[in-house]
Structures are given as C-alpha cells and as structure tokens.
Enzyme design. Structure first.
Site, PDB file in Angstrom:
ATOM      1  N   GLU A  48      61.749 -82.261  10.479  1.00 41.30           N
ATOM      2  CA  GLU A  48      61.447 -81.631  11.544  1.00 41.30           C
ATOM      3  C   GLU A  48      61.208 -82.505  12.869  1.00 41.30           C
ATOM      4  OE1 GLU A  48      59.707 -82.507   9.039  1.00 41.30           O
ATOM      5  OE2 GLU A  48      57.514 -82.861   9.687  1.00 41.30           O
ATOM      6  N   GLY A  67      54.659 -81.402   0.262  1.00 38.89           N
ATOM      7  CA  GLY A  67      54.940 -80.179  -0.030  1.00 38.89           C
ATOM      8  C   GLY A  67      56.399 -80.262  -1.297  1.00 38.89           C
ATOM      9  N   HIS A  83      60.989 -86.300   6.728  1.00 39.38           N
ATOM     10  CA  HIS A  83      60.577 -85.276   7.701  1.00 39.38           C
ATOM     11  C   HIS A  83      61.667 -84.765   8.527  1.00 39.38           C
ATOM     12  CE1 HIS A  83      56.179 -85.590   7.012  1.00 39.38           C
ATOM     13  NE2 HIS A  83      56.575 -86.815   6.392  1.00 39.38           N
ATOM     14  N   LEU A  99      46.761 -79.032  29.930  1.00 41.97           N
ATOM     15  CA  LEU A  99      47.658 -78.381  30.908  1.00 41.97           C
ATOM     16  C   LEU A  99      49.134 -78.220  30.564  1.00 41.97           C
ATOM     17  CD1 LEU A  99      45.985 -78.956  34.273  1.00 41.97           C
ATOM     18  CD2 LEU A  99      45.800 -77.002  33.115  1.00 41.97           C
ATOM     19  N   CYS A 132      57.776 -83.620   2.341  1.00 42.15           N
ATOM     20  CA  CYS A 132      56.874 -84.703   1.922  1.00 42.15           C
ATOM     21  C   CYS A 132      55.996 -84.193   0.731  1.00 42.15           C
ATOM     22  CB  CYS A 132      56.315 -85.147   3.176  1.00 42.15           C
ATOM     23  SG  CYS A 132      55.878 -86.948   3.063  1.00 42.15           S
TER      24      CYS A 132
HETATM   25  N1  GLN Z   1      50.363 -88.185   0.860  1.00 48.38           N
HETATM   26  C1  GLN Z   1      51.592 -88.268   0.690  1.00 48.38           C
HETATM   27  C2  GLN Z   1      52.164 -89.829   0.540  1.00 48.38           C
HETATM   28  O1  GLN Z   1      51.473 -90.416   1.285  1.00 48.38           O
HETATM   29  C3  GLN Z   1      52.678 -87.339   1.608  1.00 48.38           C
HETATM   30  C4  GLN Z   1      52.649 -87.908   3.199  1.00 48.38           C
HETATM   31  C5  GLN Z   1      53.223 -86.892   3.874  1.00 48.38           C
HETATM   32  O2  GLN Z   1      53.220 -85.625   3.571  1.00 48.38           O
HETATM   33  N2  GLN Z   1      53.742 -87.327   5.114  1.00 48.38           N
HETATM   34  O3  GLN Z   1      53.119 -90.028   0.083  1.00 48.38           O
END
Ligand code: GLN
Length: 539
Positions: A511, A385, A509, A16, A383
């Site tokens: 984001e 990517g 990250h 919700l 990461c």
């Molecule tokens: N699997 C990768 C690592 O452990 C990338 C982790 C991720 O994308 N958060 O380094």
C-alpha cells in the site's frame, strides 16, 4: 535558478488538510516541469511516529530508506509520484535529540544551548539539507500543528528567520485557515482567519498567500475582507472548497491560479504549461466508475479513517484503474467469531486483513480468513494479515491446534510465525523493526509473479516476525505455497493457495507504493478478483 522555499502553516483548527494542500501545490509545480519535494515538520517530542498508536496519529508511513514517518508523506508520494526519505519528515524530538547529542559531544563548548539559535539553527539545517545537492527547484515545508500551539513556536521562528535571510524571490509563506459558514446566520465568517494571521504576525511570520478552506464559494467581498485584514493582495486569497476527492484539490487550486501566483512571486521562469492529462484521466475514471465491489477491511483500528490511510487510498487507485467503485467496509476484527463470520462478511466480495501489532482482535482475523479460505472469497493479507493466514492454515488444515505467532504466544508448540533472528538482539522499540525497501524474488508462474509481471520486485517492510521456514515444506504439501523470498536471507515474503480463486498474503506493505497514476498491481488484481466474485454471486 536558486532553490525556492515554500512554507505552509495552518491556523484556526487542525485537520484542515495542510498535507493535501502541500502535496497539491507540489503536484502543480511538478506538472510545470519543476523538480519539487515536500517536507513535514512535526512538533511532537517522539523521534518519529513509529512508536505512536495509530489512534493517536493515524497510519505510520514507511519510506524506502526505512524511516517511520507521518502519513502526510504518503500524500506527498501519491500526489508527486516520487519517493520521499527520512529527511522529508522531521519531528521536534529529532531536532532536540540532535542538538542534545551535539551538546554532549562538546560541539557547543562554553556556550549556553538555547532554543534560539541552536534549536532554530538545527531546524533550518534540516530544511537546507534537502536542498543541498541542488536536486530540487522547490522545497515545500509543511509545519505541523496549528499556529498558537506552544510546540510549533521554534519552527515558526525558524520560518521567520528564513523569510528574513533568504532573498524575497526565494521564499514564500502560505497560511491555510478555515473560513466557517454559520448556517443560522447564513454567513461566511472571516474573523477566525484574521485572528490566526494576527497570531502568525506576532511571531513575525508574514503570510504571502492565504488559502481558505471553505464549504461555500467565497465572494469578492469576503476575499477583500480577508485580504485587507490579513495584509495580503486580493489575488493572494485562494479558496479551497471541499472536494469530492482529495485528488481534485490540485485542479481546484489551479482554477484559483495558485500555480501562476507562486511562479510569479518566486520569479521562476523555466516552467512549462502544466501537464495534468494523466491525473485528470484518473479522476474521470474514478468519477465514472460504473461497477461496485464491496471489500471488507478487517482490522483493529477501524474507528479512525487515517489509521489505514494508504490501504484506503490504494483501493481508490485500484478502483479507478479497474473502472470500479470500491466500497470499503471496515470491520472490527475483535467482533468476528467462528459462528458469526459468514453473517459479518455477508455481501462482501473480498476481504483484506490489515497489518497490526499485539493480541487484540487477532482471533477475529483468523476466523475471517478461515471463512474466506473455505468459501472461495478473495483474500488479501498484509503483514499481520499474511501472518494470520499462515496461523489459520496451520491450525485448520495442518491440524496444529495451538499454532500461533510468538508475538502473542511465546510458548506455542507450533511457532509458525516467529521473531526474526536479528530482532532477538534488539532491546529498544523505536526504529528497530525490519524497515524499508527490500527485494523479493517471486516464483515463476505464481499468482504473485503473474500479478507483478516480473520476478524481482522491491517493496517496503515494517515487522519483527516472519514465517518460520522450518514449516515451509509441510505448508507446501498441504496447499499453501511460499512464492516470494528475500534473495539474500531467504525470508518468506509471499504465501498463496493456488487452489483458491484468489488467496494471497504478503509480508511487505504494498500500500505504501500505490499512487493514482501507478496503482499497485496487487490491489488491482484483488479488486478484479472481487469483481469476478461479485459477478459470480449474481449468476
Ligand atoms: N506485528 C507483526 C510483526 O511485527 C506484523 C507487523 C505489521 O503488520 N506491520 O511482525
């Protein structure tokens, strides 16, 4: 003023948006000049959601202090613009673990350890822990799950005890329910809400405010019915209409006078008129965005919106900042092949390759990156990517045919992505990755430095593998440069291809730190690059 405690429970169905309501109320109170934090209790047994598949529980949000937490903490941070910590997310698992550990240490010698009082005491301790240094005027605690769930019981019992223990003006209980509309009968139904409140009252928790999620505006009659049968004042029945953006919810709740009601009930008098000017500006920018870009989000959990929550929200923030509507097209990475990459990415102005773990869909990510690199399509890797951008470059530019991350191929002759040294010693999985905020030094005049506008940044991490520094020179010579390093360990945190219009991969990250009022610069620049790419296409 003593610290005020607000408890938010949910009824009738899950999803919700308790997290959004909690964050929105926090936003309103913060806009009134109060210091506020939000805490989430999750009734499952995992110590944290770090070991959960995103399909089970959505994204795992990481805090500065390295806690792997529920994605609602992301909402709290985005709405409030302040950082949360480990203490803001507590699971039943953590509560039980603490109590059982204490029992083994002999803390309860001679006593039978029970749900009441030991578990409930530990729950209350976690609530008070947040308020202990008097930092907050208001602590909002969201109880995960739905009233009636067996696991939520000890948490609701703790709320009952606190309602009893705290002075009346220091505690407020809000119950969020669904008021469904039956289209065949053209009627709004209040019965599920009545039943949910009955169940809550059986446990002994008395709601002070009922917030009704509804698709249609509630008329006076419906409000009166909810008030009467749920035992709350008429003005304490608040509607929460479906909103076009989650960021509109604070304003909708303000229209319903939730902010006034809360300060009145909690006898808070040191507040100012709410200042939501900047927030409203973001909303109007979002609404009035006149351009459109199409971004591909390439990942393996694309079927569930919540799996990449922070990334999707970062695009909303960047879109508002760049006056552009960002349409995110989720593409399942395992469906991308070398042959079909151009077809799959047709009409796309920029590609973000998502974070992740494990082998599924990895090769598809590599093909998508290959396509971007060769065709000048803006690329942003986060990461995993970023790691796959390194693998792609090694294979297709440096000619290292079997280059891989040792996460999926421990026997590769070119381990361009390898496990971090200190990770090799860890044998357990929960909370053992490289987690939380670390500093990163950016090379002068690199794309990253230009984007951030400074040389020292701090971003959050969640990984076990890293760029293998033995390969740095070879990459550098061939055109992929490492432009961000951890100042203490030298770990590579950013890679770029300067000859490409926009190609950047980050080990961290970004984001997690984007908010509507402070959009993340990498996302803004990526969207801007995608806008340029889109314009170029039209010429
Ligand atoms: N699997 C990768 C690592 O452990 C990338 C982790 C991720 O994308 N958060 O380094």
């Amino acid at each position: 003023m003593s610290t005020k405690y607000i408890f938010i429970t949910g009824g009738v169905v899950s999803s919700l948006g308790k997290g959004i309501v909690a964050a929105s109320l926090a936003k309103l109170l913060k806009a009134m000049g109060l210091s506020v934090t939000v805490q989430k209790f999750d009734p499952y047994i995992n110590i944290d959601p770090g070991t959960l598949n995103p399909y089970e529980h959505g994204e795992c949000f990481v805090t500065d202090d390295g806690a792997e937490t529920d994605l609602d903490l992301g909402h709290y941070e985005r709405f409030l613009g302040v950082h949360t910590s480990k203490a803001n997310n507590v699971t039943a698992g953590r509560i039980y673990y603490t109590v059982i550990t204490k029992e083994r240490e002999g803390a309860y010698l001679g006593k039978t350890v029970q749900i009441i009082p030991h578990i409930t005491d530990e729950i209350k301790r976690s609530i008070f822990l947040l308020g202990q240094d008097g930092k907050y005027d208001v602590i909002i605690t969201e109880i995960g799950g739905t009233v009636g769930d067996m696991e939520s019981h000890p948490f609701l019992e703790a709320v009952r005890q606190l309602q009893w223990e705290l002075p009346d003006e220091d505690a407020l209980s809000i119950h969020l329910t669904l008021v469904p509309y039956l289209s065949a009968a053209k009627e709004i139904k209040t019965k599920p809400t009545q039943h949910s409140v009955q169940m809550l009252q059986q446990i002994g928790v008395k709601p002070d405010v009922i917030i009704c999620r509804t698709e249609h505006s509630l008329n006076e009659d419906v409000r009166r019915k909810v008030a009467l049968f749920c035992n709350v004042k008429l003005g304490h029945v608040i509607q929460s209409l479906d909103a076009w953006s989650i960021y509109e919810v604070p304003l909708n709740l303000q229209k319903e006078h939730l902010d006034e009601l809360v300060v009145r009930k909690l006898k808070i008098d040191n507040y100012q008129r709410p200042d939501l000017e900047k927030w409203c500006k973001v909303l109007s920018d979002l609404k009035n965005a006149d351009k459109v870009v199409n971004i591909a989000l390439v990942g393996k959990y694309v079927a569930l919106q919540d799996a990449y929550k922070s990334i999707l929200e970062s695009f909303v923030h960047a879109g508002a900042a760049m006056h552009c509507k960002v349409k995110v097209h989720s593409i399942l990475s395992e469906l991308i092949t070398y042959e079909n990459a151009s077809e799959k990415l047709q009409g796309i102005d920029g590609v973000l390759v998502a974070p992740g773990f494990g082998e599924r869909g990895l090769e598809g990510k590599v093909h998508a990156i290959h396509y971007c690199r060769e065709n000048g399509v803006p690329f942003f890797g986060i990461c995993l990517g970023m790691q796959m951008a390194v693998v792609e470059f090694a294979r297709n530019v440096l000619g290292m045919a079997d280059a891989a991350s040792t996460e999926v191929n421990p026997h590769t002759t070119h381990p361009v992505i390898d496990m971090m040294e200190d990770q090799k010693k860890t044998t357990t999985k929960g909370g053992t990755m490289r987690l939380g905020a670390y500093q990163c030094c950016l090379e002068k005049d690199s794309l990253a430095e230009k984007i951030y506008g400074c040389e020292l940044i701090s971003e959050r991490h969640r990984h076990r593998y890293e760029f293998n520094s033995l390969y740095q020179e070879a990459f550098q010579k061939a055109g992929m440069v490492c432009t961000g390093h951890n100042p203490d360990t030298g770990l590579v945190e950013v890679v770029e291809i300067p000859s490409h219009p926009f190609f950047i991969g980050v080990q961290f990250h970004p984001e997690y730190k984007s908010t509507p009022e402070n959009p993340q610069p990498l996302f803004c620049s990526f969207v801007s690059a995608a806008m340029k790419y889109a314009a170029r296409e039209k010429k």
